[in-house]
Write an enzyme that holds these catalytic residues in place. Structure first.
Site, PDB file in Angstrom:
ATOM      1  N   ASN A  66      -3.874  -1.581  -4.442  1.00  0.00           N
ATOM      2  CA  ASN A  66      -2.504  -1.285  -4.876  1.00  0.00           C
ATOM      3  C   ASN A  66      -2.066  -2.286  -5.944  1.00  0.00           C
ATOM      4  OD1 ASN A  66      -2.591  -3.160  -2.696  1.00  0.00           O
ATOM      5  ND2 ASN A  66      -0.442  -2.826  -2.211  1.00  0.00           N
ATOM      6  N   GLU A  68       1.435  -3.378  -7.669  1.00  0.00           N
ATOM      7  CA  GLU A  68       2.892  -3.219  -7.650  1.00  0.00           C
ATOM      8  C   GLU A  68       3.499  -3.567  -8.998  1.00  0.00           C
ATOM      9  OE1 GLU A  68       4.345  -5.329  -4.178  1.00  0.00           O
ATOM     10  OE2 GLU A  68       3.513  -3.775  -2.854  1.00  0.00           O
ATOM     11  N   ALA A  70       7.464  -4.809 -10.873  1.00  0.00           N
ATOM     12  CA  ALA A  70       8.815  -5.328 -10.628  1.00  0.00           C
ATOM     13  C   ALA A  70       9.847  -4.212 -10.583  1.00  0.00           C
ATOM     14  CB  ALA A  70       9.170  -6.353 -11.696  1.00  0.00           C
ATOM     15  N   GLU A  79      -5.091   4.270  -3.364  1.00  0.00           N
ATOM     16  CA  GLU A  79      -5.789   5.567  -3.432  1.00  0.00           C
ATOM     17  C   GLU A  79      -5.690   6.166  -4.835  1.00  0.00           C
ATOM     18  OE1 GLU A  79      -3.539   4.511  -1.310  1.00  0.00           O
ATOM     19  OE2 GLU A  79      -3.741   5.411   0.669  1.00  0.00           O
ATOM     20  N   CYS A 113      -0.183  10.143  -2.490  1.00  0.00           N
ATOM     21  CA  CYS A 113      -1.644   9.948  -2.550  1.00  0.00           C
ATOM     22  C   CYS A 113      -2.386  11.119  -1.916  1.00  0.00           C
ATOM     23  CB  CYS A 113      -2.034   8.633  -1.893  1.00  0.00           C
ATOM     24  SG  CYS A 113      -1.477   7.227  -2.860  1.00  0.00           S
TER      25      CYS A 113
HETATM   26  N1  THU Z   1       0.423   1.631  -0.454  1.00  0.00           N
HETATM   27  C1  THU Z   1      -0.822   2.048  -0.817  1.00  0.00           C
HETATM   28  O1  THU Z   1      -1.525   1.362  -1.585  1.00  0.00           O
HETATM   29  N2  THU Z   1      -1.268   3.229  -0.334  1.00  0.00           N
HETATM   30  C2  THU Z   1      -0.540   4.048   0.478  1.00  0.00           C
HETATM   31  O2  THU Z   1      -0.957   5.180   0.712  1.00  0.00           O
HETATM   32  C3  THU Z   1       0.679   3.562   1.086  1.00  0.00           C
HETATM   33  C4  THU Z   1       1.297   2.391   0.411  1.00  0.00           C
HETATM   34  C5  THU Z   1       0.920   0.362  -1.003  1.00  0.00           C
HETATM   35  C6  THU Z   1       1.993   0.557  -2.043  1.00  0.00           C
HETATM   36  C7  THU Z   1       2.757  -0.747  -1.946  1.00  0.00           C
HETATM   37  O3  THU Z   1       2.146  -1.683  -2.797  1.00  0.00           O
HETATM   38  C8  THU Z   1       2.562  -1.183  -0.509  1.00  0.00           C
HETATM   39  O4  THU Z   1       1.502  -0.427   0.014  1.00  0.00           O
HETATM   40  C9  THU Z   1       3.793  -1.015   0.363  1.00  0.00           C
HETATM   41  O5  THU Z   1       4.273   0.279   0.285  1.00  0.00           O
END
Ligand code: THU
Length: 157
Positions: A66, A68, A70, A79, A113
């Site tokens: 993942n 992120e 800001a 995913e 996803c």
């Molecule tokens: N996140 C994922 O990477 N995949 C998912 O299917 C659910 C959520 C990540 C996004 C964000 O960086 C963190 O988890 C909290 O939501």
């Protein structure tokens, strides 16, 4: 040399066992790859680390985490990162995805996803991997029943 019925039966069942063992090992490797790529997660806001390992039909394994932002809304889940990486490298057929988190509880993929995975592999095998214990296996069509997909945009001739 002619083989007896018994020998053939033994050979068949032992080769089935070998295939099962090979599948189990490859799923362990996939789960380990998903766990390992959690370390790359860029998640300074949620502190949730997610890693995904995607097995393509041609045998290649892609990984993603993942990322992120800001602005929050521009966050990319692990995913979707891995699907974009794989498709960019020419893979479009997928067999299994392992999704891991650093936390003890395995995380299911979010709705967005699920939709992105459905585009390429509606029956994808999904392994939900927690920090400990055996991964839980589900099929994508169980997670996203009655999905909207490419078929709905194909014109009837
Ligand atoms: N996140 C994922 O990477 N995949 C998912 O299917 C659910 C959520 C990540 C996004 C964000 O960086 C963190 O988890 C909290 O939501």
């Amino acid at each position: 040399m002619a083989r007896t019925k018994a020998t053939r039966a033994t050979t068949k069942s032992s080769s089935e066992t070998a295939a099962e063992i090979a599948a189990e090992i490859s799923e362990k490797v996939l789960a380990a790859s998903a766990r390992a790529v959690c370390a790359q997660a860029y998640s300074p806001y949620s502190h949730v680390r997610v890693g995904a390992a995607l097995l393509a039909a041609d045998g290649r394994v892609f990984t993603g985490c993942n990322v992120e932002n800001a602005s929050f809304g521009l966050t990319t889940c692990a995913e979707r990162t891995v699907v974009c990486k794989a498709v960019s490298e020419g893979a479009r057929e997928f067999v299994t995805i392992a999704i891991a988190t650093a936390g003890a509880r395995a995380l299911p993929p979010c709705g967005a996803c699920r939709q992105v995975l459905h585009e390429f592999a509606p029956k994808l095998r999904v392994l939900l991997v927690g920090a400990r214990g055996k991964p839980r296996a589900v099929r994508l069509d169980q997670l996203l029943p009655s999905a909207f997909g490419p078929d709905h945009l194909r014109r009837k001739r």
